[in-house]
Design an enzyme around this catalytic site. Structure first.
Site, short mmCIF file in Angstrom:
data_model
loop_
_atom_site.label_atom_id
_atom_site.label_comp_id
_atom_site.label_asym_id
_atom_site.label_seq_id
_atom_site.Cartn_x
_atom_site.Cartn_y
_atom_site.Cartn_z
N SER A 159 -62.30 50.31 13.17
CA SER A 159 -61.57 50.13 14.42
C SER A 159 -62.35 49.18 15.32
CB SER A 159 -61.41 51.48 15.13
OG SER A 159 -62.66 51.87 15.66
N LYS A 160 -61.78 48.95 16.49
CA LYS A 160 -62.39 47.99 17.42
C LYS A 160 -63.84 48.33 17.73
CE LYS A 160 -58.40 46.33 19.95
NZ LYS A 160 -57.47 46.93 20.86
N ARG A 161 -64.18 49.61 17.63
CA ARG A 161 -65.56 50.01 17.92
C ARG A 161 -66.54 49.29 16.99
NH1 ARG A 161 -66.84 54.72 16.28
NH2 ARG A 161 -64.92 55.09 15.15
N HIS A 162 -66.06 48.92 15.81
CA HIS A 162 -66.95 48.28 14.84
C HIS A 162 -67.00 46.76 14.99
CE1 HIS A 162 -65.56 52.06 12.82
NE2 HIS A 162 -66.86 52.20 12.73
N GLY A 163 -66.20 46.23 15.92
CA GLY A 163 -66.14 44.78 16.06
C GLY A 163 -64.71 44.32 15.94
#
Ligand code: GLU
Length: 476
Positions: free
Chosen positions: A248-252
Site C-alpha cells: 500500500s501507499k505506506r510502502h511507497g
C-alpha cells in the site's frame, strides 16, 4: 491433440483485465493486466479490457483515464474493449428476470434491521452469520414494497474448482448464502455482473488477484444456474510490502504513473512486475518478446511476493544503460524541464544522455546529473570547491587550456590522450589533474569521464569553464 487443433483451441483463449475505476492503476492491478496480456500473447488468444464501473458512486472518468493511460504506458494494448459494465444494465436486468422466471432467484423483503438482528444472534451463538432463507418460499408478491432479489444457492454439497495456480479449492455450499443479485434500488450486484460479462464475452480464463478467491464459488454457482460454461480460474497471490503486509501507499508509490514520473522505463517496470510471482529458471532480465515466449500461468508461484524497490532500481539501471540515447533524451526532457532546463534539443540532449547512461538508476537521477551541462556559470559544490582552491592549481589549469587549444581534440579518446601526455610531461598523476578539471567542468567530483564531458560541452565551453575557475584561484 494434433498441432492444428491445438492451435485452434489455443486461439480461443480469451482473457480479460477488469479494473474498477476508483483510483489510479495500482502496480498490483498492472501485474494482473500484464499476466493476462502475456498469457493472451503467448497463446495467440484475445486480451479484453472491461471497466467495472457499476459502483456509480465510486467510479470516476478520471480514474478510467488514469487506468487507460497506465496500460498504454506499459504497452498492454487490448484486442477488444474497453467495455463498460455500466452499458450493460439492461442485460443484467434480463438475467435477473430469467432467474426469477426459472425459480432460481427470489424476492426478499427482509429489512436491514431484521437481517442485522439475525446476524447478531448468530454471532452471539458462535455461528457464522448467513441469510436464513426466510423469503425463499415466501408467497408475498407486493412488488411495490422495497425488496432485493436473491439467488437461490444450492444448500448441500460443495462448490469446487481447479485453480491453475492454487490447485483444487472447494467450499461447502452450506457456508454460502443466497447472494443478493439485485439491490433495493434495482441495481445489480458485483458478483452477478462479473459472471454475466465473463460468460457473454466468452472469457476462457479468469486470471485475477487472490483477493477474489472467495467470490469464485458464488460465481461458479451463478454460471451453473444460468447454464453458462465455467471458465478456468487462476488466482495470483498478492504483492506485499517489505513488512509482509499488503502493498500500500505506506510502502511507497503504488501507482504505475508515479513510477513513470519517478523516471522508470516501462520495460523495467514490466520486467519487474513479471517476476513478482512468475519465474523462469534463474532468469531475471526479460525483453517483452522473451516474456511472451516464456510466460506460462502454470509457472506462477503460490506464495505472495514482496515488492523490492532495490531490484526495480537495478532493472531500471540495466534498461537505461541499454536504451537508445535518442529515445532516452525524449523521455528525459520533462525531468529536465521540471528542473528549469527548457530549451533542450533532442539530438544534442542524446549526446548528454550517452555520457550519463552508464550510471543512472532513474531518469530523475539522470536529470540531476545532467544539470551541470546546462548551467552557465556552473554551480560549484562548495565542499568540493574548497579542496581545489589551491594556488598551484592555477598553473595546472593553464597548462590544460593551452593543451586543449593546441591539440583541438576531436573525440573523447583524444582528450584522454591529451591528459596522459600532460601527466607525462609534468610528472602528474591522473587524479591530480583529472579531479580539478572535473570540478571546473561539472561543479563537482561525481561526473562522467572527462573526455565525454569535454566532447559534449565543446572545446570553447570547456575552456571557458576552466578559465573561470583559474581566474577565481588567481584572485585568491
Ligand atoms: N473489478 C475487480 C477488481 O478491480 C476485478 C474483478 C475480476 O477480475 O473478476 O478488483
Amino acid at each position: 491433440m494434433n498441432q492444428e487443433s491445438e492451435k485452434q483451441s489455443m486461439s480461443k483463449l480469451r482473457v480479460r483485465f477488469a479494473p474498477s475505476p476508483t483510483g489510479y492503476l495500482h502496480v498490483g492491478g498492472a501485474r494482473t493486466a500484464l499476466f493476462n496480456w502475456l498469457y493472451a500473447r503467448h497463446s495467440g488468444g484475445t486480451f479484453i479490457l472491461r471497466i467495472e464501473d457499476t459502483d456509480t458512486e465510486r467510479s470516476t472518468h478520471e480514474s478510467v483515464d488514469a487506468i487507460l493511460q497506465g496500460m498504454a504506458w506499459l504497452g498492454l494494448e487490448c484486442d477488444e474493449g474497453p467495455f463498460y459494465q455500466s452499458d450493460n444494465f439492461p442485460l443484467y436486468k434480463q438475467h435477473v428476470q430469467m432467474l426469477l422466471e426459472q425459480g432460481k432467484a427470489y424476492r426478499c423483503w427482509c429489512s436491514q434491521e431484521e437481517l442485522e438482528a439475525k446476524r447478531n444472534v448468530a454471532l452471539a451463538e458462535g455461528r457464522k452469520p448467513k441469510y436464513d432463507g426466510t423469503c425463499r418460499n415466501c408467497q408475498e408478491q407486493s412488488l411495490d414494497r422495497p425488496h432485493v432479489i436473491r439467488f437461490k444457492a444450492p444448500e448441500v454439497g460443495e462448490t469446487a474448482f481447479e485453480d491453475l495456480i492454487k490447485g483444487r479449492i472447494s467450499f461447502p455450499n452450506a457456508e454460502l448464502d443466497d447472494l443478493i443479485i439485485q439491490r433495493t434500488d434495482g441495481t445489480p450486484t458485483y458478483n452477478f455482473c462479473v459472471v454475466i460479462d465473463d460468460a457473454l464475452m466468452r472469457i476462457s480464463h479468469v486470471i485475477r488477484g487472490d483477493d477474489h478467491v472467495n467470490n469464485t464459488p458464488r460465481q461458479i454457482q451463478l454460471y451453473d444456474a444460468m447454464g453458462y460454461p465455467v471458465p478456468v480460474f487462476a488466482h495470483v497471490p498478492m504483492i506485499l510490502g517489505s513488512d509482509k503486509t499488503r502493498l500500500s501507499k505506506r510502502h511507497g508509490a503504488t501507482s504505475v504513473m508515479a513510477y513513470r514520473d519517478m523516471g522508470y522505463l516501462p520495460e523495467a517496470l514490466n520486467n519487474y512486475l513479471v517476476r513478482l510471482g512468475w519465474s523462469h529458471g534463474d532468469d531475471e532480465i526479460f525483453s517483452v518478446e522473451e516474456m511472451i515466449t516464456k510466460f506460462d500461468i502454470a509457472n506462477v508461484g503460490r506464495s505472495p511476493s514482496v515488492f523490492n524497490p532495490d531490484k526495480l532500481n537495478w532493472l531500471n539501471a540495466h534498461y537505461i544503460k541499454h536504451a537508445d540515447p535518442l529515445r532516452l533524451a525524449e523521455l528525459l526532457k520533462p525531468h529536465l524541464e521540471k528542473r528549469g532546463v527548457v530549451s533542450t534539443v533532442v539530438p544534442a540532449l542524446a549526446t548528454v544522455v550517452a555520457t550519463l547512461q552508464e550510471r543512472a538508476q532513474t531518469l530523475e537521477e539522470m536529470a540531476d546529473r545532467a544539470l551541470f551541462y546546462y548551467q552557465s556559470p556552473v554551480l560549484y559544490d562548495q565542499a568540493a570547491l574548497k579542496k581545489f582552491e589551491k594556488a598551484h592549481l592555477a598553473s595546472v589549469y593553464e597548462s590544460v587550456v593551452l593543451a586543449l587549444k593546441d591539440v583541438k581534440p576531436a573525440c573523447a579518446a583524444d582528450v584522454d590522450g591529451l591528459f596522459k601526455q600532460l601527466c607525462k610531461t609534468n610528472g602528474w598523476k591522473m587524479p591530480q589533474v583529472g579531479q580539478p578539471v572535473r570540478i571546473a567542468l561539472s561543479g563537482g567530483t561525481q561526473a562522467p569521464g572527462i573526455g565525454d564531458i569535454v566532447m559534449t560541452l565543446g572545446i570553447d565551453e570547456t575552456i571557458a569553464r576552466i578559465e573561470r575557475i583559474r581566474e577565481h584561484i588567481a584572485k585568491m
